[in-house]
Design an enzyme around this catalytic site. Structure first.
Site, PDB file in Angstrom:
ATOM      1  N   ASP A  18     -31.982  -2.599   7.715  1.00 11.08           N
ATOM      2  CA  ASP A  18     -33.016  -3.486   8.249  1.00 11.08           C
ATOM      3  C   ASP A  18     -32.444  -4.876   8.534  1.00 11.08           C
ATOM      4  O   ASP A  18     -31.433  -5.274   7.949  1.00 11.08           O
ATOM      5  CB  ASP A  18     -34.162  -3.572   7.223  1.00 11.08           C
ATOM      6  CG  ASP A  18     -35.432  -4.112   7.854  1.00 11.08           C
ATOM      7  OD1 ASP A  18     -35.558  -4.080   9.097  1.00 11.08           O
ATOM      8  OD2 ASP A  18     -36.302  -4.590   7.103  1.00 11.08           O
ATOM      9  N   HIS A  35     -29.326  -4.511  17.222  1.00 15.36           N
ATOM     10  CA  HIS A  35     -29.080  -3.071  17.100  1.00 15.36           C
ATOM     11  C   HIS A  35     -27.666  -2.715  17.571  1.00 15.36           C
ATOM     12  O   HIS A  35     -26.998  -1.865  16.987  1.00 15.36           O
ATOM     13  CB  HIS A  35     -30.104  -2.266  17.914  1.00 15.36           C
ATOM     14  CG  HIS A  35     -31.517  -2.476  17.474  1.00 15.36           C
ATOM     15  ND1 HIS A  35     -31.890  -2.497  16.151  1.00 15.36           N
ATOM     16  CD2 HIS A  35     -32.663  -2.666  18.176  1.00 15.36           C
ATOM     17  CE1 HIS A  35     -33.205  -2.703  16.056  1.00 15.36           C
ATOM     18  NE2 HIS A  35     -33.693  -2.811  17.270  1.00 15.36           N
ATOM     19  N   LEU A 129     -17.854  14.349   3.276  1.00 15.77           N
ATOM     20  CA  LEU A 129     -19.069  13.530   3.219  1.00 15.77           C
ATOM     21  C   LEU A 129     -20.198  14.177   4.040  1.00 15.77           C
ATOM     22  O   LEU A 129     -19.980  14.624   5.162  1.00 15.77           O
ATOM     23  CB  LEU A 129     -18.757  12.138   3.800  1.00 15.77           C
ATOM     24  CG  LEU A 129     -19.944  11.202   4.010  1.00 15.77           C
ATOM     25  CD1 LEU A 129     -20.494  10.705   2.668  1.00 15.77           C
ATOM     26  CD2 LEU A 129     -19.553  10.016   4.886  1.00 15.77           C
TER      27      LEU A 129
HETATM   28  C1  FPP Z   1     -34.328  -2.174  11.630  1.00 12.17           C
HETATM   29  O1  FPP Z   1     -34.104  -3.454  12.123  1.00 12.17           O
HETATM   30  C2  FPP Z   1     -33.421  -1.241  12.223  1.00 12.17           C
HETATM   31  C3  FPP Z   1     -33.786  -0.244  13.047  1.00 12.17           C
HETATM   32  C4  FPP Z   1     -35.177  -0.012  13.468  1.00 12.17           C
HETATM   33  C5  FPP Z   1     -32.814   0.654  13.636  1.00 12.17           C
HETATM   34  C6  FPP Z   1     -31.499   0.808  12.924  1.00 12.17           C
HETATM   35  C7  FPP Z   1     -30.532   1.109  13.953  1.00 12.17           C
HETATM   36  C8  FPP Z   1     -29.248   0.740  13.983  1.00 12.17           C
HETATM   37  C9  FPP Z   1     -28.551   0.108  12.857  1.00 12.17           C
HETATM   38  C10 FPP Z   1     -28.444   0.940  15.176  1.00 12.17           C
HETATM   39  C11 FPP Z   1     -28.501   2.369  15.674  1.00 12.17           C
HETATM   40  C12 FPP Z   1     -27.221   2.992  15.512  1.00 12.17           C
HETATM   41  C13 FPP Z   1     -26.990   4.287  15.388  1.00 12.17           C
HETATM   42  C14 FPP Z   1     -25.620   4.732  15.357  1.00 12.17           C
HETATM   43  C15 FPP Z   1     -28.079   5.274  15.275  1.00 12.17           C
HETATM   44  P1  FPP Z   1     -35.339  -4.271  12.688  1.00 12.17           P
HETATM   45  O2  FPP Z   1     -35.225  -4.287  14.167  1.00 12.17           O
HETATM   46  O3  FPP Z   1     -36.615  -3.750  12.161  1.00 12.17           O
HETATM   47  O4  FPP Z   1     -35.029  -5.694  12.115  1.00 12.17           O
HETATM   48  P2  FPP Z   1     -36.092  -6.833  11.776  1.00 12.17           P
HETATM   49  O5  FPP Z   1     -36.771  -6.394  10.497  1.00 12.17           O
HETATM   50  O6  FPP Z   1     -35.225  -8.014  11.592  1.00 12.17           O
HETATM   51  O7  FPP Z   1     -37.038  -6.943  12.922  1.00 12.17           O
END
Ligand code: FPP
Length: 252
Positions: A18, A35, A129
């Site tokens: 997150d 992202h 893994l």
């Molecule tokens: C939360 O951050 C994260 C996600 C919703 C997606 C997680 C995805 C990645 C780390 C990249 C994807 C990569 C692969 C390889 C699948 P948020 O946007 O909710 O952050 P915020 O809480 O700051 O708004």
């Protein structure tokens, strides 16, 4: 837990990645940039988990709630998943990593679904893994789905049977759940598997999360004592010894 170099180590680790959006907006970038940067951190952490001989690593890449995000953001996440699959495939094969996606990924583009299906099939018997992406995933849906499977099969509803009907039954109980980004919630992630998990929350936004922080969490948390509702081994040993002293030696 397994033991390496005399240090206890978490076997089954899960991460809620997150803070991508905040990381980007704090730097006056668009949320999706978080992202993009976050996806390269995924590669580093997979490599680190593999180096540390972690048994399973489950990453929350897209929740059922994430479908409500703007279309551009959702499409960017799809593209990043595809890019990861193409870029990391050879490394995953070389390192004997068993790859899976859990959740409802039926809405992904056809090409990405084929890449996932192919990688899952190719690595299904790999013994290294266990790397699992939760995509279109919700913990409650997983449990409901598992109960439905049991009812349909006519099997008795027991904890063991329910565990065996989850999306990836070979991911056992999670030892350690890490959440980056500062919030302290489980957010519908691996609800069943996290029943006894140690929880670790870090303020670090996911794109700023490093191998070093991951390793230090693993080595610090694994030495917390987990008692699963029982008394500790030492307490139990001490009370057994006291009883033995009172009642004549049980050990002689
Ligand atoms: C939360 O951050 C994260 C996600 C919703 C997606 C997680 C995805 C990645 C780390 C990249 C994807 C990569 C692969 C390889 C699948 P948020 O946007 O909710 O952050 P915020 O809480 O700051 O708004």
């Amino acid at each position: 837990m397994i033991e390496r170099f005399g240090v206890k180590q978490c076997k089954n680790v899960a991460i809620i990645m997150d803070g991508n959006g905040r990381w980007a907006t704090e730097r006056t970038h668009r949320r999706v940039w978080g992202h993009v940067r976050g996806s390269s951190v995924v590669s580093d952490i997979v490599e680190s988990a593999d180096d540390l001989c972690v048994e399973s690593l489950t990453l929350y890449a897209f929740s059922t709630e994430n479908w409500c995000r703007p279309e551009f953001e959702v499409k960017t996440l799809f593209k990043l998943l595809k890019k990861f699959l193409l870029k990391e495939r050879a490394k995953l094969l070389k390192n004997n990593i068993k790859f899976r996606v859990i959740g409802d990924w039926s809405r992904l583009p056809e090409e990405t679904k084929l890449l996932i299906a192919d990688l899952q099939e190719t690595t299904k018997d790999f013994t290294g893994l266990k790397l699992t992406f939760a995509f279109g995933y919700g913990g409650r849906s997983e449990i409901v789905n598992s109960v439905k499977k049991l009812v349909e099969s006519g099997k008795e509803i027991t904890e063991e049977n329910l565990s065996d009907s989850l999306y990836a039954p070979d991911i056992k109980d999670i030892d350690l759940l890490i959440r980056t980004g500062g919030d302290q919630r489980i957010s519908n992630f691996l609800l069943w598997q996290c029943a006894y998990a140690e929880l670790y929350f870090t303020e670090t936004r996911w794109p700023a999360f490093t191998r070093e922080e991951f390793e230090s969490i693993i080595f610090n948390v694994e030495n917390r004592e987990r008692r699963f509702g029982a008394v500790s081994c030492m307490e139990s040993l001490e009370s057994t010894k006291k009883l033995a002293e009172q009642n004549g030696s049980l050990f002689s």
